[in-house]
Scaffold this active site. Structure first.
Site, PDB file in Angstrom:
ATOM      1  N   TYR A   1      47.756  43.075  33.621  1.00 52.56           N
ATOM      2  CA  TYR A   1      48.461  41.324  33.880  1.00 52.56           C
ATOM      3  C   TYR A   1      48.545  41.443  35.187  1.00 52.56           C
ATOM      4  CZ  TYR A   1      47.826  42.281  29.125  1.00 52.56           C
ATOM      5  OH  TYR A   1      47.355  42.910  27.543  1.00 52.56           O
ATOM      6  N   HIS A   2      48.388  41.664  36.137  1.00 55.14           N
ATOM      7  CA  HIS A   2      48.212  41.870  37.478  1.00 55.14           C
ATOM      8  C   HIS A   2      47.109  41.149  38.504  1.00 55.14           C
ATOM      9  CE1 HIS A   2      50.821  46.178  36.324  1.00 55.14           C
ATOM     10  NE2 HIS A   2      51.261  44.624  36.312  1.00 55.14           N
ATOM     11  N   PRO A   3      47.620  40.540  38.511  1.00 61.81           N
ATOM     12  CA  PRO A   3      45.866  39.321  38.692  1.00 61.81           C
ATOM     13  C   PRO A   3      46.545  38.962  40.396  1.00 61.81           C
ATOM     14  CG  PRO A   3      46.506  37.763  37.122  1.00 61.81           C
ATOM     15  CD  PRO A   3      47.855  39.350  37.032  1.00 61.81           C
TER      16      PRO A   3
END
Length: 548
Positions: free
Chosen positions: A469-471
């Site tokens: 969850y690190h776009p």
């Protein structure tokens, strides 16, 4: 109906909350914050109990619930990508782990054209301005900022085993992964205070919402940015089924690495070859809007536990009322921890100058959705490569702002990524099978004893890999044809428009990205206000000497 503001902030997430506070400190500046999601109500335990983090991650009430398109190198799987749709943004649904990244991440940033003012020395004072670190300050940390940081106690014996096993495997320990030495294993700082999640809204926004020059509106969808010529002059919004226009002298897009490029494209900024066929009037040709998408992929390496020391009993329904009571009335117990209390950063090979693998350790074997490989005690470590060379994209499919964009990450799409994943699994097994774990270790639940060869490992990643969850990086800052924003985060080719969020990163950082986003917003606030930047802080940082 039109109303004019000096600054319109699109998105009340991590960056938007920082800017709302800093920009409204000037009482003559009228600031409007537009958030598509709901407020982060103080009474909502699902948001504020650290141990309840799986609820907002798995609820459409609080997040946009994105999925990637079929991933071409992951057997066509769609990979879930939650993004905060609530005041505080993704800081309201994340794992509350505070990782700045490695100092060499920012030295890498500074080598991009025009980004010399984003070196480690330049960003460190802004990190310090963020922090109220409860264990105290030093050359690397602050204690006067709005964001409380609680350093984990790591009092479960499985954490002791992790640290001992890391040493036995030849890796160092570090008492502060955000200080002098990131490389190694140690406790993590967490964005919690008095047993509650301390998100960006609680830290930055709620203390100042009564300022007369600050307006915060939730449940407002921004359809597009309005231009007169090449100047951004307002936004078209939709609220409760009604569409209107709000004018502003400067528009600041803080939607994140997915929503910001989507909004730019909807507003006529992007690649003409993709936008014009959708009937979108072009304002500025910037083909790299939505490109350069980067993320971290991770998997769980899980083991059964022979001793009754894991958190497995906490999953029993009859124990949860007591856990809730302890948290609600005493702010303590299992509910007061995110459980990701420790981890580490190592180099999977000696060719890289600084760590390229990150670990989060959890004293229970469980997935984010609450499922487990088997009932009973267990533990797991999350691992994944950090400095990925994989690039994906965010591209709108229509002119409808409610139509989710085409989202493809291309996980496992390069030789480097595949090689580092094989190294990651082998390094992890080496650590987890050290003598320090002998008294706890039962069978390996995942990947399992049937996964040994390089191809078997990669197939396991294809089947089980999940986004961390690190776009980021889809509106890259810099100078040149591959940049979307300039070094002061103004969108190239237009006036009155900036982007301030994870999308402006030129390259993803080494670890969780919440802390870097706050730093970007703090630094951007000075740029927007015309303040003198904070003086660079030149402090030493660790680089392992044996790099080849």
């Amino acid at each position: 109906m039109e109303k004019t503001y000096d600054k319109i902030i699109i998105g009340g997430g991590s960056a938007g909350c920082v800017l709302a506070r800093r920009l409204s400190e000037d009482t003559s500046t009228r600031v409007l914050v537009l958030e598509a999601g709901r407020p982060d109500h103080r009474w909502d335990f699902r948001l504020h109990m650290p141990a309840a983090l799986t609820y907002p991650l798995a609820s459409r009430m609080y997040n946009w619930w994105y999925e990637s398109g079929p991933e071409p190198f992951m057997n066509g799987r769609r990979v879930y990508q939650p993004r905060g749709k609530v005041l505080g943004g993704s800081s309201t649904i994340n794992g509350m782990i505070y990782i700045r990244g490695n100092a060499l991440d920012y030295e890498k940033w500074a080598r991009f054209p025009g980004l010399d003012a984003w070196s480690y020395a330049h960003v460190l004072p802004y990190f310090k301005r963020i922090e109220n670190r409860l264990v105290g300050d030093d050359d690397y940390h602050g204690t006067d900022g709005p964001l409380y940081l609680t350093t984990a106690d790591c009092d479960n014996p499985l954490f002791d085993a992790l640290f001992a096993a890391a040493k036995e495997a030849g890796y160092p320990l570090t008492d502060d992964v955000n200080g002098y030495q990131q490389e190694g294993f140690g406790p993590f700082d967490r964005t919690t205070w008095r047993g509650r999640r301390w998100n960006a809204a609680r830290a930055y926004l709620h203390p100042v919402t009564k300022r007369p020059n600050l307006t915060v509106q939730c449940g407002v969808m921004v359809n597009r940015i309005i231009f007169e010529g090449r100047r951004a002059v307002g936004v078209e919004i939709r609220r409760k089924g009604r569409t209107s226009i709000v004018r502003g002298d400067e528009i600041i897009c803080c939607g994140g690495a997915i929503n910001s490029p989507q909004l730019l494209q909807l507003s006529g900024i992007g690649d003409p070859e993709r936008l014009e066929p959708l009937g979108i009037d072009m304002v500025q040709s910037l083909p790299m809007v939505g490109e350069n998408l980067q993320d971290h992929l991770e998997v769980y390496i899980q083991y059964g536990c022979t001793q009754p020391v894991s958190l497995y009993p906490a999953l029993k329904w009859w124990r949860q009322p007591w856990i809730g009571f302890q948290w609600l009335f005493r702010r303590r117990g299992i509910g007061a921890s995110n459980q990701f209390e420790a981890g580490g950063f190592i180099r999977g090979n000696d060719r890289v100058a600084y760590p390229n693998l990150q670990y989060h350790f959890l004293p229970i074997a469980i997935r984010y959705d609450g499922s487990s490989a088997r009932p009973g005690h267990g533990y797991q470590v999350h691992v994944g490569p950090m400095n990925t060379d994989v690039r994906g994209h965010v591209r709108i499919k229509s002119a409808d702002p409610t139509d989710y964009p085409d989202l493809v990450f291309n996980y496992l799409g390069t030789e480097q990524e595949r090689r580092e994943w094989v190294e990651a699994i082998r390094c992890t097994r080496n650590i987890m099978t050290q003598p320090a774990f002998d008294r706890f270790r039962d069978e390996e639940l995942a990947p399992g004893p049937g996964v040994e060869t390089d191809e078997e490992i990669l197939e396991f990643i294809r089947q089980q890999g999940e986004s961390a969850y690190h776009p980021s990086c889809t509106c890259k800052m810099g100078i040149g044809p591959d940049a979307v924003t300039d070094p002061e985060l103004r969108v190239h080719g237009v006036e009155g428009l900036r982007v301030v969020d994870a999308s402006v990163m030129p390259a993803i950082t080494n670890g969780n990205i919440y802390a870097p986003v706050l730093m970007i917003a703090e630094k951007a606030a000075d740029m927007i206000l015309g303040n003198t930047p904070l003086e660079p802080l030149h402090v030493p940082y660790y680089v392992k000497e044996t790099t080849q």
